[in-house]
Write a protein that holds these residues in place. Sequence first.
Motif, PDB file in Angstrom:
ATOM      1  N   GLY A   1      13.300   3.824   6.689  1.00  0.00           N
ATOM      2  CA  GLY A   1      12.583   4.126   5.449  1.00  0.00           C
ATOM      3  C   GLY A   1      11.384   5.017   5.709  1.00  0.00           C
ATOM      4  N   GLY A   2      10.671   4.738   6.794  1.00  0.00           N
ATOM      5  CA  GLY A   2       9.539   5.583   7.174  1.00  0.00           C
ATOM      6  C   GLY A   2       9.975   7.016   7.451  1.00  0.00           C
ATOM      7  N   LEU A   3      11.139   7.176   8.059  1.00  0.00           N
ATOM      8  CA  LEU A   3      11.671   8.511   8.332  1.00  0.00           C
ATOM      9  C   LEU A   3      11.950   9.266   7.028  1.00  0.00           C
ATOM     10  N   PHE A   4      12.518   8.583   6.039  1.00  0.00           N
ATOM     11  CA  PHE A   4      12.749   9.209   4.734  1.00  0.00           C
ATOM     12  C   PHE A   4      11.419   9.661   4.121  1.00  0.00           C
TER      13      PHE A   4
ATOM     14  N   ILE B   1      13.807  11.869  -4.390  1.00  0.00           N
ATOM     15  CA  ILE B   1      14.864  10.967  -3.909  1.00  0.00           C
ATOM     16  C   ILE B   1      14.498  10.423  -2.534  1.00  0.00           C
ATOM     17  N   LEU B   2      13.992  11.291  -1.662  1.00  0.00           N
ATOM     18  CA  LEU B   2      13.571  10.834  -0.330  1.00  0.00           C
ATOM     19  C   LEU B   2      12.474   9.779  -0.435  1.00  0.00           C
ATOM     20  N   PHE B   3      11.506   9.992  -1.321  1.00  0.00           N
ATOM     21  CA  PHE B   3      10.432   9.010  -1.501  1.00  0.00           C
ATOM     22  C   PHE B   3      10.966   7.702  -2.084  1.00  0.00           C
ATOM     23  N   ILE B   4      11.858   7.780  -3.047  1.00  0.00           N
ATOM     24  CA  ILE B   4      12.411   6.566  -3.665  1.00  0.00           C
ATOM     25  C   ILE B   4      13.185   5.752  -2.642  1.00  0.00           C
ATOM     26  N   VAL B   5      14.088   6.403  -1.926  1.00  0.00           N
ATOM     27  CA  VAL B   5      14.874   5.705  -0.907  1.00  0.00           C
ATOM     28  C   VAL B   5      13.962   5.211   0.205  1.00  0.00           C
ATOM     29  N   GLY B   6      13.001   6.044   0.601  1.00  0.00           N
ATOM     30  CA  GLY B   6      12.069   5.638   1.659  1.00  0.00           C
ATOM     31  C   GLY B   6      11.278   4.403   1.302  1.00  0.00           C
ATOM     32  N   VAL B   7      10.764   4.333   0.081  1.00  0.00           N
ATOM     33  CA  VAL B   7      10.006   3.150  -0.354  1.00  0.00           C
ATOM     34  C   VAL B   7      10.899   1.921  -0.363  1.00  0.00           C
ATOM     35  N   ILE B   8      12.094   2.065  -0.882  1.00  0.00           N
ATOM     36  CA  ILE B   8      13.014   0.912  -0.932  1.00  0.00           C
ATOM     37  C   ILE B   8      13.302   0.411   0.481  1.00  0.00           C
ATOM     38  N   LEU B   9      13.625   1.316   1.381  1.00  0.00           N
ATOM     39  CA  LEU B   9      13.939   0.898   2.750  1.00  0.00           C
ATOM     40  C   LEU B   9      12.707   0.411   3.500  1.00  0.00           C
ATOM     41  N   PHE B  10      11.593   1.133   3.386  1.00  0.00           N
ATOM     42  CA  PHE B  10      10.387   0.786   4.142  1.00  0.00           C
ATOM     43  C   PHE B  10       9.710  -0.466   3.582  1.00  0.00           C
TER      44      PHE B  10
ATOM     45  N   ARG C   1       0.834  -1.210   0.000  1.00  0.00           N
ATOM     46  CA  ARG C   1       0.000   0.000   0.000  1.00  0.00           C
ATOM     47  C   ARG C   1       0.872   1.265   0.000  1.00  0.00           C
ATOM     48  N   TYR C   2       1.862   1.317   0.894  1.00  0.00           N
ATOM     49  CA  TYR C   2       2.747   2.482   0.938  1.00  0.00           C
ATOM     50  C   TYR C   2       3.542   2.615  -0.353  1.00  0.00           C
ATOM     51  N   GLN C   3       3.942   1.504  -0.924  1.00  0.00           N
ATOM     52  CA  GLN C   3       4.666   1.540  -2.185  1.00  0.00           C
ATOM     53  C   GLN C   3       3.791   2.138  -3.281  1.00  0.00           C
ATOM     54  N   MET C   4       2.540   1.724  -3.351  1.00  0.00           N
ATOM     55  CA  MET C   4       1.639   2.234  -4.385  1.00  0.00           C
ATOM     56  C   MET C   4       1.336   3.711  -4.175  1.00  0.00           C
ATOM     57  N   TYR C   5       1.099   4.121  -2.935  1.00  0.00           N
ATOM     58  CA  TYR C   5       0.850   5.544  -2.674  1.00  0.00           C
ATOM     59  C   TYR C   5       1.993   6.393  -3.226  1.00  0.00           C
ATOM     60  N   HIS C   6       3.198   5.975  -2.922  1.00  0.00           N
ATOM     61  CA  HIS C   6       4.353   6.767  -3.319  1.00  0.00           C
ATOM     62  C   HIS C   6       4.657   6.634  -4.809  1.00  0.00           C
ATOM     63  N   ALA C   7       4.265   5.540  -5.418  1.00  0.00           N
ATOM     64  CA  ALA C   7       4.388   5.418  -6.877  1.00  0.00           C
ATOM     65  C   ALA C   7       3.561   6.506  -7.554  1.00  0.00           C
TER      66      ALA C   7
END
Length: 123
Positions: free
Chosen positions: A105-108, A69-78, A42-48
């Motif tokens: 990842g959530g922090l990013f 960049i923050l969203f991309i790194v955050g999704v990968i980590l989270f 779900r979080y991945q799709m939101y950020h996509a």
Amino acid sequence: MVAQIFGAAFGLLAVILGAFGAHALKKKFTVDQQQSFETGVRYQMYHAIVLIGIGELYKDVALFQTISILFIVGVILFSFSIYGLCLSSAFGRKLRFLGPITPLGGLFLVIGWALLLYQVLSK
């Protein structure tokens, strides 16, 4: 353009991983693992979706490149750490080192959203 590429790739993977988790892994996952996996999807799709929008609307704004960049790194980590935790646990070898990566990842993601709010409010 990078934001849109990652947005499209994250969207594609979210659909594939969501279906995989709901069908192929349904018997392997506990209820908690299933819910965690779904949270990652779900979080991945939101950020996509957000990445595609940011990439289209704000191509030349430096702050939006940082937010992307923050969203991309955050999704990968989270999201991907959640997938790793759920899958490794379901198959009997939980990769515990992934646990601290999820909140990082959530922090990013939070920082990305805070910068987005700042940008909107500063106009």
